[in-house]
Design a protein around this motif. Sequence first.
Motif, mmCIF file in Angstrom:
data_model
loop_
_atom_site.group_PDB
_atom_site.id
_atom_site.type_symbol
_atom_site.label_atom_id
_atom_site.label_comp_id
_atom_site.label_asym_id
_atom_site.label_seq_id
_atom_site.Cartn_x
_atom_site.Cartn_y
_atom_site.Cartn_z
ATOM 1 N N GLY A 37 4.156 -2.074 -5.681
ATOM 2 C CA GLY A 37 4.009 -1.038 -4.672
ATOM 3 C C GLY A 37 3.432 0.230 -5.265
ATOM 4 O O GLY A 37 3.859 0.682 -6.334
ATOM 5 N N HIS A 38 2.459 0.803 -4.564
ATOM 6 C CA HIS A 38 1.880 2.089 -4.977
ATOM 7 C C HIS A 38 2.296 3.157 -3.985
ATOM 8 O O HIS A 38 2.131 2.992 -2.779
ATOM 9 N N SER A 39 2.855 4.268 -4.475
ATOM 10 C CA SER A 39 3.222 5.400 -3.624
ATOM 11 C C SER A 39 4.233 4.966 -2.556
ATOM 12 O O SER A 39 5.333 4.538 -2.906
ATOM 13 N N GLU A 40 3.887 5.011 -1.269
ATOM 14 C CA GLU A 40 4.820 4.560 -0.243
ATOM 15 C C GLU A 40 5.211 3.098 -0.451
ATOM 16 O O GLU A 40 6.328 2.688 -0.116
ATOM 17 N N GLY A 41 4.303 2.323 -1.012
ATOM 18 C CA GLY A 41 4.625 0.928 -1.316
ATOM 19 C C GLY A 41 5.786 0.805 -2.277
ATOM 20 O O GLY A 41 6.520 -0.187 -2.280
ATOM 21 N N GLY A 42 5.990 1.851 -3.123
ATOM 22 C CA GLY A 42 7.119 1.863 -4.042
ATOM 23 C C GLY A 42 8.433 2.160 -3.349
ATOM 24 O O GLY A 42 9.506 1.911 -3.911
ATOM 25 N N HIS A 45 0.784 -1.239 0.000
ATOM 26 C CA HIS A 45 0.000 0.000 0.000
ATOM 27 C C HIS A 45 0.815 1.287 0.000
ATOM 28 O O HIS A 45 1.974 1.316 0.371
ATOM 29 N N GLY A 46 0.082 2.369 -0.308
ATOM 30 C CA GLY A 46 0.594 3.713 -0.099
ATOM 31 C C GLY A 46 0.373 4.117 1.346
ATOM 32 O O GLY A 46 -0.067 3.308 2.177
#
Length: 324
Positions: free
Chosen positions: A118-123, A36-37
Amino acid sequence: MSKKLEVTIPAKYPLAATLTLPDSNLEKYPAIIMVHGSGEIDRDSNAKGLPINAFKELSDLVVEQGFATLRYDKRGVGASKGDYYEAGAYDLIDDAEAAVTFAKNHPNIDSEKVILLGHSEGGIIAPIVNDRNPVSGMILLASIAEPLAKTMEWQREQMYKEIKSLKGFQGWLLRFINLEKKIKKMNDDLIRVVSETDEPVVRYKGKKINAKWNRESAEVDVSTSLKNVKCPVLAITGSKDVNVKVDDLQKIKELVQGECEIHVISDMTHMLRKTDLEFSMSKILNNTKKIIKAPVDQELKDIITNWLADWKSNEVKKAEMIIN
């Protein structure tokens, strides 16, 4: 139809998750783990009042391609145990690592074919997890290539520029009340409050703040871990993403050691949907709830679908080379 299993990921605090398996008779499947982000986000990437639902849509998409997916509720969110506000950045990294370990040890997942999305923080989290437990592929959506603190500073600078350029009575009023100075003072005060305590949670102006996360996030530099990434990478950002720098896509490509495919999707925002609005932080953020009523962008889905097809093809070729 796919098969959905409600599972529990063993971590410091057990994480409730959904493991979705394709509708086929294979014994083991390649798997995509979704990270998640930021925020109180569940396995579908939904937060209270902000139903992004991106992970649910992307899971449905890739399961049709023969991939299993693992989606989990963030610590202290949904059915997962623990306290969201007490979790620091390294706790979230630990939880994502636990998800990778769980997937690799599951009887229906091929441990040599695990991808982190990963999206956003997941990245930010995905490359750091890869340092600890290497994966076979990585999909980074709306990600960065620098310390988060530096990106947040850039976000504030964009906000200040917008205040200075705003025309009409509203612009005059914001400058008259010196909004830029007020924002800077509030940010400096919050940083001071967070840094002067070892507590995981503080109250600031009556609001609960995840202080531990703020302190630890300032320490994390994803660029260090990106340099260690040897697996294939797909990185995508929208041209109207006001949360991250589009230029970081090129930096990601330069940093990673493996093959890296990058895409800038025209008009796509941080919410993975397109908008006709001009590139304006205030206008786009204020219209987020309207923007997310649309499905996840089809161009994004097509790029992911094509990249995964190539990834599977390359995995088959590698297996054939080993046999021969």
